[in-house]
Design an enzyme around this catalytic site. Structure first.
Site, PDB file in Angstrom:
ATOM      1  N   LYS A  49       0.479  -1.122   0.017  1.00  0.00           N
ATOM      2  CA  LYS A  49       0.044  -0.122  -0.163  1.00  0.00           C
ATOM      3  C   LYS A  49       0.736   1.385  -0.253  1.00  0.00           C
ATOM      4  O   LYS A  49       1.680   0.807   0.683  1.00  0.00           O
ATOM      5  CB  LYS A  49      -1.152   0.071   1.464  1.00  0.00           C
ATOM      6  CG  LYS A  49      -1.802  -1.057   1.571  1.00  0.00           C
ATOM      7  CD  LYS A  49      -2.726  -0.470   2.441  1.00  0.00           C
ATOM      8  CE  LYS A  49      -4.325  -1.815   2.150  1.00  0.00           C
ATOM      9  NZ  LYS A  49      -4.720  -1.931   3.022  1.00  0.00           N
ATOM     10  N   HIS A  52       1.872   6.126   3.153  1.00  0.00           N
ATOM     11  CA  HIS A  52       0.997   7.484   3.383  1.00  0.00           C
ATOM     12  C   HIS A  52       1.415   8.628   4.696  1.00  0.00           C
ATOM     13  O   HIS A  52       2.231   8.094   4.985  1.00  0.00           O
ATOM     14  CB  HIS A  52      -0.866   7.494   3.428  1.00  0.00           C
ATOM     15  CG  HIS A  52      -0.860   5.856   4.804  1.00  0.00           C
ATOM     16  ND1 HIS A  52      -0.695   7.223   6.476  1.00  0.00           N
ATOM     17  CD2 HIS A  52      -1.075   4.928   5.509  1.00  0.00           C
ATOM     18  CE1 HIS A  52      -0.838   5.699   7.556  1.00  0.00           C
ATOM     19  NE2 HIS A  52      -1.108   5.170   6.822  1.00  0.00           N
ATOM     20  N   HIS A  55       2.618   7.693   8.135  1.00  0.00           N
ATOM     21  CA  HIS A  55       3.668   6.735   8.567  1.00  0.00           C
ATOM     22  C   HIS A  55       4.988   7.359   7.972  1.00  0.00           C
ATOM     23  O   HIS A  55       5.851   7.037   8.806  1.00  0.00           O
ATOM     24  CB  HIS A  55       2.614   5.799   7.325  1.00  0.00           C
ATOM     25  CG  HIS A  55       2.782   4.887   7.630  1.00  0.00           C
ATOM     26  ND1 HIS A  55       1.916   3.762   6.186  1.00  0.00           N
ATOM     27  CD2 HIS A  55       1.823   3.720   7.790  1.00  0.00           C
ATOM     28  CE1 HIS A  55       1.148   3.212   6.400  1.00  0.00           C
ATOM     29  NE2 HIS A  55       1.312   2.559   7.951  1.00  0.00           N
TER      30      HIS A  55
END
Length: 486
Positions: A49, A52, A55
Protein backbone atom coordinates in the site's frame (compact mmCIF):
# COMPACT_ATOMS: atom_id res chain seq x y z
CA UNK A 1 39.58 49.68 22.86
CA UNK A 2 37.51 46.84 24.26
CA UNK A 3 33.81 47.52 24.65
CA UNK A 4 32.34 45.84 27.71
CA UNK A 5 28.73 44.66 27.82
CA UNK A 6 27.29 44.31 31.33
CA UNK A 7 26.85 40.62 32.17
CA UNK A 8 23.27 39.40 32.28
CA UNK A 9 24.28 36.07 33.83
CA UNK A 10 26.60 34.73 36.51
CA UNK A 11 29.89 34.65 34.62
CA UNK A 12 31.78 32.08 36.67
CA UNK A 13 28.80 29.72 36.81
CA UNK A 14 28.16 29.89 33.10
CA UNK A 15 31.83 29.68 32.14
CA UNK A 16 32.26 26.57 34.28
CA UNK A 17 29.27 24.85 32.64
CA UNK A 18 30.27 26.05 29.18
CA UNK A 19 33.85 24.75 29.51
CA UNK A 20 32.69 21.44 30.92
CA UNK A 21 30.30 20.90 28.03
CA UNK A 22 33.10 21.38 25.51
CA UNK A 23 34.84 18.20 26.59
CA UNK A 24 31.75 16.25 27.64
CA UNK A 25 29.12 16.87 24.97
CA UNK A 26 27.20 13.64 25.45
CA UNK A 27 27.11 13.27 29.22
CA UNK A 28 23.70 12.92 30.83
CA UNK A 29 22.08 16.33 30.81
CA UNK A 30 19.68 15.40 33.59
CA UNK A 31 18.51 12.11 35.13
CA UNK A 32 20.49 8.91 34.96
CA UNK A 33 19.05 6.50 32.41
CA UNK A 34 16.98 3.64 33.75
CA UNK A 35 18.00 0.02 33.40
CA UNK A 36 16.83 -1.99 30.41
CA UNK A 37 16.33 -1.08 26.78
CA UNK A 38 13.93 1.52 25.50
CA UNK A 39 12.07 0.23 22.43
CA UNK A 40 10.66 2.72 19.95
CA UNK A 41 8.36 1.19 17.32
CA UNK A 42 7.72 3.63 14.51
CA UNK A 43 6.98 4.10 10.81
CA UNK A 44 5.45 0.60 10.31
CA UNK A 45 4.04 0.95 6.79
CA UNK A 46 1.81 -1.68 5.22
CA UNK A 47 3.44 -3.65 2.44
CA UNK A 48 1.69 -3.28 -0.93
CA UNK A 49 0.00 0.00 0.00
CA UNK A 50 1.20 3.59 -0.46
CA UNK A 51 3.39 5.02 2.30
CA UNK A 52 0.73 7.43 3.52
CA UNK A 53 1.13 10.59 5.57
CA UNK A 54 0.45 8.89 8.88
CA UNK A 55 3.45 6.65 8.27
CA UNK A 56 5.63 9.63 7.36
CA UNK A 57 4.59 11.42 10.54
CA UNK A 58 5.22 8.28 12.61
CA UNK A 59 8.65 7.96 10.97
CA UNK A 60 9.71 11.55 11.71
CA UNK A 61 8.33 11.66 15.28
CA UNK A 62 9.59 8.17 16.12
CA UNK A 63 13.07 8.93 14.82
CA UNK A 64 13.16 12.08 16.97
CA UNK A 65 12.10 10.17 20.12
CA UNK A 66 14.67 7.43 19.51
CA UNK A 67 17.40 10.04 18.91
CA UNK A 68 16.32 11.99 21.99
CA UNK A 69 16.80 9.03 24.34
CA UNK A 70 19.97 7.88 22.58
CA UNK A 71 21.43 11.38 23.06
CA UNK A 72 20.85 10.92 26.79
CA UNK A 73 22.86 7.65 26.71
CA UNK A 74 19.87 5.32 26.96
CA UNK A 75 20.08 2.01 25.16
CA UNK A 76 17.52 2.38 22.37
CA UNK A 77 16.13 -0.36 20.13
CA UNK A 78 14.49 0.98 16.94
CA UNK A 79 11.88 -1.36 15.43
CA UNK A 80 9.96 -1.03 12.17
CA UNK A 81 6.96 -3.36 12.52
CA UNK A 82 5.69 -3.91 8.98
CA UNK A 83 2.06 -4.67 8.23
CA UNK A 84 2.41 -7.74 6.05
CA UNK A 85 -0.40 -10.03 7.18
CA UNK A 86 -4.14 -10.51 6.88
CA UNK A 87 -6.67 -11.43 4.21
CA UNK A 88 -5.41 -8.60 2.01
CA UNK A 89 -2.31 -10.65 1.33
CA UNK A 90 -4.47 -13.32 -0.20
CA UNK A 91 -5.58 -10.59 -2.60
CA UNK A 92 -1.95 -9.71 -3.16
CA UNK A 93 -1.07 -13.27 -4.21
CA UNK A 94 -3.99 -13.27 -6.64
CA UNK A 95 -2.88 -9.91 -8.03
CA UNK A 96 0.70 -11.08 -8.62
CA UNK A 97 -0.67 -14.07 -10.55
CA UNK A 98 -3.16 -11.90 -12.45
CA UNK A 99 -0.48 -9.47 -13.66
CA UNK A 100 2.00 -12.32 -14.21
CA UNK A 101 4.68 -10.40 -12.29
CA UNK A 102 8.07 -12.10 -12.26
CA UNK A 103 10.42 -12.26 -9.27
CA UNK A 104 12.79 -9.98 -11.20
CA UNK A 105 10.09 -7.31 -11.63
CA UNK A 106 9.18 -7.50 -7.96
CA UNK A 107 12.80 -7.28 -6.86
CA UNK A 108 13.45 -4.25 -9.07
CA UNK A 109 10.52 -2.12 -7.85
CA UNK A 110 8.81 -4.15 -5.17
CA UNK A 111 6.75 -1.51 -3.34
CA UNK A 112 5.03 -0.10 -6.41
CA UNK A 113 4.68 -3.48 -8.15
CA UNK A 114 3.03 -5.06 -5.12
CA UNK A 115 0.70 -2.09 -4.91
CA UNK A 116 -0.23 -2.62 -8.57
CA UNK A 117 -0.97 -6.27 -7.82
CA UNK A 118 -3.11 -5.38 -4.82
CA UNK A 119 -5.15 -2.84 -6.82
CA UNK A 120 -5.60 -5.26 -9.73
CA UNK A 121 -6.94 -8.01 -7.47
CA UNK A 122 -9.36 -5.66 -5.74
CA UNK A 123 -10.65 -4.37 -9.06
CA UNK A 124 -11.15 -7.93 -10.26
CA UNK A 125 -12.93 -8.71 -6.99
CA UNK A 126 -15.58 -6.10 -7.78
CA UNK A 127 -16.48 -8.11 -10.88
CA UNK A 128 -16.02 -11.61 -9.44
CA UNK A 129 -17.42 -12.52 -6.02
CA UNK A 130 -15.20 -15.62 -5.87
CA UNK A 131 -12.08 -13.45 -5.54
CA UNK A 132 -12.78 -12.64 -1.87
CA UNK A 133 -13.36 -16.32 -1.09
CA UNK A 134 -10.12 -17.34 -2.79
CA UNK A 135 -8.19 -14.57 -0.97
CA UNK A 136 -9.46 -15.81 2.42
CA UNK A 137 -8.55 -19.39 1.54
CA UNK A 138 -5.01 -18.40 0.51
CA UNK A 139 -4.47 -16.45 3.72
CA UNK A 140 -5.89 -19.25 5.87
CA UNK A 141 -3.37 -21.69 4.38
CA UNK A 142 -0.54 -19.22 4.93
CA UNK A 143 -1.59 -18.76 8.58
CA UNK A 144 -1.78 -22.44 9.43
CA UNK A 145 0.62 -24.22 7.08
CA UNK A 146 4.07 -23.86 5.50
CA UNK A 147 3.05 -23.39 1.88
CA UNK A 148 4.73 -22.31 -1.33
CA UNK A 149 2.66 -19.13 -1.16
CA UNK A 150 4.24 -18.34 2.22
CA UNK A 151 7.74 -18.92 0.85
CA UNK A 152 7.03 -16.57 -2.05
CA UNK A 153 5.54 -13.96 0.28
CA UNK A 154 8.62 -14.00 2.52
CA UNK A 155 10.72 -13.32 -0.58
CA UNK A 156 8.52 -10.39 -1.66
CA UNK A 157 8.70 -8.92 1.83
CA UNK A 158 12.50 -9.16 1.84
CA UNK A 159 12.60 -7.26 -1.46
CA UNK A 160 10.38 -4.59 0.08
CA UNK A 161 12.56 -4.21 3.17
CA UNK A 162 15.65 -3.64 1.04
CA UNK A 163 13.84 -0.96 -0.96
CA UNK A 164 12.56 0.68 2.22
CA UNK A 165 16.08 0.79 3.69
CA UNK A 166 17.34 2.66 0.64
CA UNK A 167 14.57 5.24 0.82
CA UNK A 168 14.75 5.62 4.62
CA UNK A 169 18.46 6.40 4.29
CA UNK A 170 17.56 9.54 2.34
CA UNK A 171 15.35 10.57 5.24
CA UNK A 172 18.21 9.98 7.70
CA UNK A 173 16.29 7.16 9.37
CA UNK A 174 17.56 3.74 10.34
CA UNK A 175 16.19 0.79 12.29
CA UNK A 176 17.91 -1.83 14.40
CA UNK A 177 15.32 -4.42 13.47
CA UNK A 178 12.64 -4.95 10.86
CA UNK A 179 9.84 -7.06 12.30
CA UNK A 180 6.59 -8.01 10.64
CA UNK A 181 3.17 -9.25 11.65
CA UNK A 182 3.72 -12.59 9.90
CA UNK A 183 6.31 -13.45 12.56
CA UNK A 184 3.28 -13.98 14.80
CA UNK A 185 1.00 -15.97 12.50
CA UNK A 186 -1.38 -18.47 14.09
CA UNK A 187 0.98 -21.42 13.73
CA UNK A 188 3.70 -19.57 15.68
CA UNK A 189 1.61 -18.24 18.57
CA UNK A 190 -0.46 -21.22 19.72
CA UNK A 191 1.26 -21.03 23.11
CA UNK A 192 0.27 -17.38 23.50
CA UNK A 193 -3.36 -18.10 22.65
CA UNK A 194 -3.49 -21.08 25.02
CA UNK A 195 -2.09 -18.93 27.83
CA UNK A 196 -4.88 -16.40 27.21
CA UNK A 197 -7.46 -19.18 27.40
CA UNK A 198 -6.04 -20.63 30.61
CA UNK A 199 -6.07 -17.23 32.30
CA UNK A 200 -9.71 -16.72 31.33
CA UNK A 201 -8.89 -13.79 29.04
CA UNK A 202 -9.83 -15.44 25.72
CA UNK A 203 -13.32 -16.86 25.30
CA UNK A 204 -14.86 -18.94 22.51
CA UNK A 205 -18.19 -17.56 21.29
CA UNK A 206 -21.07 -19.52 19.76
CA UNK A 207 -20.12 -18.49 16.24
CA UNK A 208 -16.63 -19.96 16.64
CA UNK A 209 -14.80 -16.67 17.16
CA UNK A 210 -12.47 -16.24 20.11
CA UNK A 211 -12.88 -12.87 21.83
CA UNK A 212 -11.69 -10.80 24.77
CA UNK A 213 -14.45 -9.29 26.91
CA UNK A 214 -14.00 -5.61 27.74
CA UNK A 215 -17.02 -4.58 29.79
CA UNK A 216 -20.00 -4.94 27.45
CA UNK A 217 -17.74 -5.27 24.41
CA UNK A 218 -16.42 -8.41 22.79
CA UNK A 219 -13.20 -7.81 20.88
CA UNK A 220 -12.31 -10.47 18.31
CA UNK A 221 -8.84 -12.00 18.48
CA UNK A 222 -9.32 -15.18 16.40
CA UNK A 223 -11.86 -15.36 13.56
CA UNK A 224 -14.25 -18.28 13.13
CA UNK A 225 -12.05 -19.78 10.39
CA UNK A 226 -9.11 -19.95 12.84
CA UNK A 227 -7.11 -17.04 11.42
CA UNK A 228 -5.92 -14.31 13.77
CA UNK A 229 -6.55 -10.58 13.91
CA UNK A 230 -3.78 -8.08 14.59
CA UNK A 231 -4.62 -7.76 18.31
CA UNK A 232 -3.46 -11.36 18.75
CA UNK A 233 -0.23 -10.61 16.93
CA UNK A 234 0.42 -7.46 19.00
CA UNK A 235 -0.06 -9.43 22.24
CA UNK A 236 2.39 -12.05 21.01
CA UNK A 237 4.86 -9.34 19.92
CA UNK A 238 4.94 -7.81 23.43
CA UNK A 239 5.72 -11.18 25.01
CA UNK A 240 8.41 -11.83 22.41
CA UNK A 241 10.04 -8.43 23.03
CA UNK A 242 10.08 -8.94 26.80
CA UNK A 243 12.15 -12.08 26.23
CA UNK A 244 14.42 -10.63 23.55
CA UNK A 245 15.10 -7.13 24.86
CA UNK A 246 14.21 -6.95 28.57
CA UNK A 247 12.85 -3.49 27.87
CA UNK A 248 12.06 -0.89 30.51
CA UNK A 249 9.75 1.02 28.16
CA UNK A 250 8.10 0.43 24.81
CA UNK A 251 6.82 3.43 22.84
CA UNK A 252 4.36 2.86 19.99
CA UNK A 253 4.40 5.88 17.63
CA UNK A 254 0.95 5.56 16.04
CA UNK A 255 -1.76 8.09 15.20
CA UNK A 256 -4.76 8.87 17.38
CA UNK A 257 -7.07 6.62 15.33
CA UNK A 258 -5.52 3.57 17.04
CA UNK A 259 -6.10 4.80 20.59
CA UNK A 260 -8.86 2.25 21.30
CA UNK A 261 -6.69 -0.63 20.07
CA UNK A 262 -3.84 0.28 22.39
CA UNK A 263 -6.14 0.65 25.40
CA UNK A 264 -7.30 -2.92 24.83
CA UNK A 265 -3.77 -4.16 24.17
CA UNK A 266 -2.41 -2.57 27.34
CA UNK A 267 -5.29 -3.94 29.44
CA UNK A 268 -4.61 -7.47 28.17
CA UNK A 269 -0.90 -7.03 28.78
CA UNK A 270 -1.63 -5.93 32.35
CA UNK A 271 -3.76 -9.05 32.91
CA UNK A 272 -0.81 -11.10 31.65
CA UNK A 273 1.59 -9.28 33.99
CA UNK A 274 3.38 -7.66 31.03
CA UNK A 275 2.35 -4.01 31.38
CA UNK A 276 5.89 -2.75 31.99
CA UNK A 277 6.18 0.75 30.61
CA UNK A 278 3.94 0.55 27.54
CA UNK A 279 3.04 3.90 25.95
CA UNK A 280 1.03 4.88 22.91
CA UNK A 281 2.60 8.10 21.63
CA UNK A 282 -0.29 9.59 19.67
CA UNK A 283 -0.14 12.21 16.96
CA UNK A 284 -2.64 14.11 14.83
CA UNK A 285 -3.10 13.72 11.13
CA UNK A 286 -1.67 15.57 8.13
CA UNK A 287 -4.12 16.81 5.52
CA UNK A 288 -3.51 18.02 1.99
CA UNK A 289 -0.12 16.45 1.31
CA UNK A 290 0.27 14.97 -2.16
CA UNK A 291 2.76 15.21 -5.00
CA UNK A 292 2.32 17.46 -8.00
CA UNK A 293 1.95 14.33 -10.16
CA UNK A 294 -0.91 12.55 -8.44
CA UNK A 295 -2.62 11.57 -5.22
CA UNK A 296 -1.04 8.13 -4.65
CA UNK A 297 1.92 9.03 -2.46
CA UNK A 298 4.93 6.83 -1.82
CA UNK A 299 7.73 7.93 0.48
CA UNK A 300 10.19 8.30 -2.38
CA UNK A 301 7.71 10.50 -4.25
CA UNK A 302 7.62 12.86 -1.26
CA UNK A 303 11.41 13.04 -1.02
CA UNK A 304 11.81 13.57 -4.76
CA UNK A 305 9.24 16.36 -4.63
CA UNK A 306 11.09 18.08 -1.78
CA UNK A 307 14.45 17.70 -3.53
CA UNK A 308 13.12 19.08 -6.82
CA UNK A 309 11.59 22.19 -5.24
CA UNK A 310 14.67 22.90 -3.11
CA UNK A 311 16.95 22.53 -6.13
CA UNK A 312 14.84 25.13 -7.94
CA UNK A 313 15.42 27.48 -5.00
CA UNK A 314 19.17 26.87 -5.08
CA UNK A 315 19.30 27.67 -8.80
CA UNK A 316 17.72 31.07 -8.10
CA UNK A 317 19.85 31.84 -5.02
CA UNK A 318 22.88 34.11 -5.71
CA UNK A 319 24.80 32.86 -2.62
CA UNK A 320 24.79 29.14 -3.53
CA UNK A 321 28.28 27.81 -2.84
CA UNK A 322 28.08 24.35 -4.40
CA UNK A 323 28.22 23.10 -7.98
CA UNK A 324 24.61 22.21 -8.73
CA UNK A 325 25.71 20.25 -11.81
CA UNK A 326 27.60 17.71 -9.71
CA UNK A 327 26.06 18.00 -6.25
CA UNK A 328 22.73 16.18 -5.95
CA UNK A 329 22.94 15.45 -2.23
CA UNK A 330 22.69 19.01 -0.88
CA UNK A 331 19.27 19.69 -2.43
CA UNK A 332 18.11 16.32 -1.10
CA UNK A 333 19.27 17.15 2.45
CA UNK A 334 17.64 20.61 2.26
CA UNK A 335 14.36 19.12 1.06
CA UNK A 336 14.37 16.51 3.83
CA UNK A 337 15.21 19.22 6.39
CA UNK A 338 12.22 21.25 5.24
CA UNK A 339 9.83 18.29 5.52
CA UNK A 340 11.13 17.28 8.97
CA UNK A 341 11.05 20.76 10.50
CA UNK A 342 7.63 21.52 9.03
CA UNK A 343 6.45 18.44 10.89
CA UNK A 344 8.30 18.79 14.18
CA UNK A 345 7.73 22.50 14.80
CA UNK A 346 4.06 21.71 15.50
CA UNK A 347 2.60 20.16 18.63
CA UNK A 348 2.38 16.42 18.22
CA UNK A 349 -1.37 15.98 18.79
CA UNK A 350 -2.50 18.70 16.41
CA UNK A 351 -3.87 17.93 12.97
CA UNK A 352 -2.59 20.28 10.28
CA UNK A 353 -2.79 20.97 6.57
CA UNK A 354 0.47 20.49 4.70
CA UNK A 355 1.55 23.19 2.25
CA UNK A 356 4.57 22.59 0.01
CA UNK A 357 5.15 26.30 -0.58
CA UNK A 358 5.21 27.03 3.15
CA UNK A 359 7.27 23.95 4.04
CA UNK A 360 10.03 24.60 1.52
CA UNK A 361 10.35 28.36 1.76
CA UNK A 362 13.79 29.74 2.62
CA UNK A 363 12.60 32.72 4.68
CA UNK A 364 11.53 32.66 8.30
CA UNK A 365 11.81 29.80 10.78
CA UNK A 366 12.36 26.80 8.52
CA UNK A 367 14.64 23.82 8.08
CA UNK A 368 16.49 25.94 5.52
CA UNK A 369 17.28 28.50 8.24
CA UNK A 370 18.85 25.90 10.54
CA UNK A 371 21.01 24.59 7.70
CA UNK A 372 21.98 28.09 6.55
CA UNK A 373 23.07 29.14 10.05
CA UNK A 374 25.14 25.98 10.49
CA UNK A 375 26.85 26.66 7.15
CA UNK A 376 27.61 30.28 8.17
CA UNK A 377 29.25 29.08 11.38
CA UNK A 378 31.30 26.49 9.48
CA UNK A 379 32.45 29.15 7.00
CA UNK A 380 33.35 31.50 9.85
CA UNK A 381 35.63 28.93 11.47
CA UNK A 382 37.15 27.95 8.13
CA UNK A 383 38.04 31.55 7.22
CA UNK A 384 38.72 33.09 10.64
CA UNK A 385 42.50 33.04 10.29
CA UNK A 386 42.97 32.13 14.00
CA UNK A 387 42.57 29.09 16.21
CA UNK A 388 39.75 29.14 18.73
CA UNK A 389 40.67 29.51 22.39
CA UNK A 390 40.85 26.28 24.41
CA UNK A 391 38.69 27.61 27.23
CA UNK A 392 36.38 30.52 27.92
CA UNK A 393 37.95 33.42 29.83
CA UNK A 394 35.41 34.91 32.30
CA UNK A 395 37.28 38.20 32.35
CA UNK A 396 36.94 38.57 28.58
CA UNK A 397 33.37 37.24 28.23
CA UNK A 398 31.77 40.68 28.73
CA UNK A 399 33.88 42.02 25.84
CA UNK A 400 33.04 39.26 23.36
CA UNK A 401 29.54 40.63 22.71
CA UNK A 402 28.48 36.96 22.69
CA UNK A 403 26.95 36.55 26.14
CA UNK A 404 23.50 35.93 24.69
CA UNK A 405 24.86 32.92 22.78
CA UNK A 406 26.50 31.53 25.90
CA UNK A 407 23.24 31.94 27.80
CA UNK A 408 21.31 30.09 25.07
CA UNK A 409 23.84 27.23 25.07
CA UNK A 410 23.35 26.96 28.83
CA UNK A 411 19.60 26.36 28.30
CA UNK A 412 19.96 23.22 26.14
CA UNK A 413 20.03 20.57 28.93
CA UNK A 414 16.77 21.90 30.40
CA UNK A 415 15.14 21.98 26.97
CA UNK A 416 16.12 18.37 26.28
CA UNK A 417 14.81 17.29 29.68
CA UNK A 418 11.43 18.87 28.89
CA UNK A 419 11.44 17.14 25.50
CA UNK A 420 11.94 13.77 27.20
CA UNK A 421 9.21 14.47 29.74
CA UNK A 422 6.66 15.53 27.11
CA UNK A 423 7.94 13.68 24.01
CA UNK A 424 7.45 16.95 22.15
CA UNK A 425 9.89 17.97 19.43
CA UNK A 426 8.52 21.49 18.98
CA UNK A 427 10.25 22.52 22.23
CA UNK A 428 13.65 21.72 20.71
CA UNK A 429 12.74 23.25 17.34
CA UNK A 430 11.66 26.47 19.07
CA UNK A 431 14.93 26.50 21.04
CA UNK A 432 17.06 26.03 17.91
CA UNK A 433 15.28 28.85 16.09
CA UNK A 434 15.97 31.17 19.01
CA UNK A 435 19.60 30.02 19.08
CA UNK A 436 19.86 30.81 15.35
CA UNK A 437 18.35 34.26 15.83
CA UNK A 438 20.84 34.93 18.64
CA UNK A 439 23.80 33.68 16.60
CA UNK A 440 22.90 35.74 13.54
CA UNK A 441 22.36 38.86 15.62
CA UNK A 442 25.70 38.45 17.41
CA UNK A 443 27.59 37.76 14.19
CA UNK A 444 26.73 41.29 12.98
CA UNK A 445 28.62 42.93 15.86
CA UNK A 446 30.96 40.31 17.32
CA UNK A 447 33.35 40.13 14.36
CA UNK A 448 36.17 37.62 14.35
CA UNK A 449 38.36 38.26 11.31
CA UNK A 450 38.04 42.05 11.58
CA UNK A 451 38.78 42.18 15.33
CA UNK A 452 42.35 43.53 15.99
CA UNK A 453 42.64 41.91 19.45
CA UNK A 454 43.79 38.33 18.79
CA UNK A 455 42.73 37.00 22.20
CA UNK A 456 39.26 38.42 21.72
CA UNK A 457 39.15 36.87 18.25
CA UNK A 458 39.94 33.47 19.77
CA UNK A 459 37.33 33.85 22.50
CA UNK A 460 34.63 34.79 20.02
CA UNK A 461 35.54 31.95 17.70
CA UNK A 462 35.36 29.51 20.63
CA UNK A 463 31.81 30.67 21.39
CA UNK A 464 30.73 30.51 17.74
CA UNK A 465 32.25 27.03 17.39
CA UNK A 466 30.42 25.87 20.49
CA UNK A 467 27.21 27.37 19.09
CA UNK A 468 27.76 25.36 15.89
CA UNK A 469 28.24 22.14 17.91
CA UNK A 470 25.10 22.90 19.94
CA UNK A 471 23.09 23.59 16.79
CA UNK A 472 24.39 20.41 15.15
CA UNK A 473 23.53 18.35 18.22
CA UNK A 474 19.96 19.64 18.23
CA UNK A 475 19.62 19.12 14.47
CA UNK A 476 20.87 15.54 14.79
CA UNK A 477 18.32 14.79 17.52
CA UNK A 478 15.57 16.12 15.26
CA UNK A 479 16.82 13.84 12.48
CA UNK A 480 18.56 16.43 10.27
CA UNK A 481 21.98 16.04 8.68
CA UNK A 482 23.87 19.34 9.27
CA UNK A 483 25.41 20.74 6.10
CA UNK A 484 28.70 22.63 5.91
CA UNK A 485 28.01 24.25 2.54
CA UNK A 486 24.87 24.95 0.56
Amino acid sequence: MLVKISPAISLHRIVKKFSSSLTCLRKFSAKESSSGNIIVEYSSPNIAKPFHMGHLRSTIIGNFIANLFADNNHSVVRINYLGDWGTQFGYLKLGVDLLKLTDEELQRDSIKQLYRAYVAANQEGKKNEQIATRAREIFSRMELEDTEDLTKWNLYRDYTVEELKRVYSRLGVHFDHYHWESMYRRKNIEGVLENLRQKGILHRDDDGKETIHMGDRRVAVVKSDGTTLYLARDIAAIQDRVKKYNFSHLYYIVDTAQNDHFKILFNVSKDLGLNQGLSHVQFGRIHGMSTRKGSVVFLEDILNEAKEIMREKQLKCPTTKIDLETDEKTADVLGVSAVIINELKKRRLKDYTFDWKHALQSDGDTGYKLQYTHCKLFSLAENAGVEAAKSLNPDLLPYTLCQDIVEEIDRLPDVLEKCRENLEAYLLVKYLFKLCHTINRCMKTARVKQEPNVELQQQRLLIFNRAKETLARGMNILGLTPLNRM
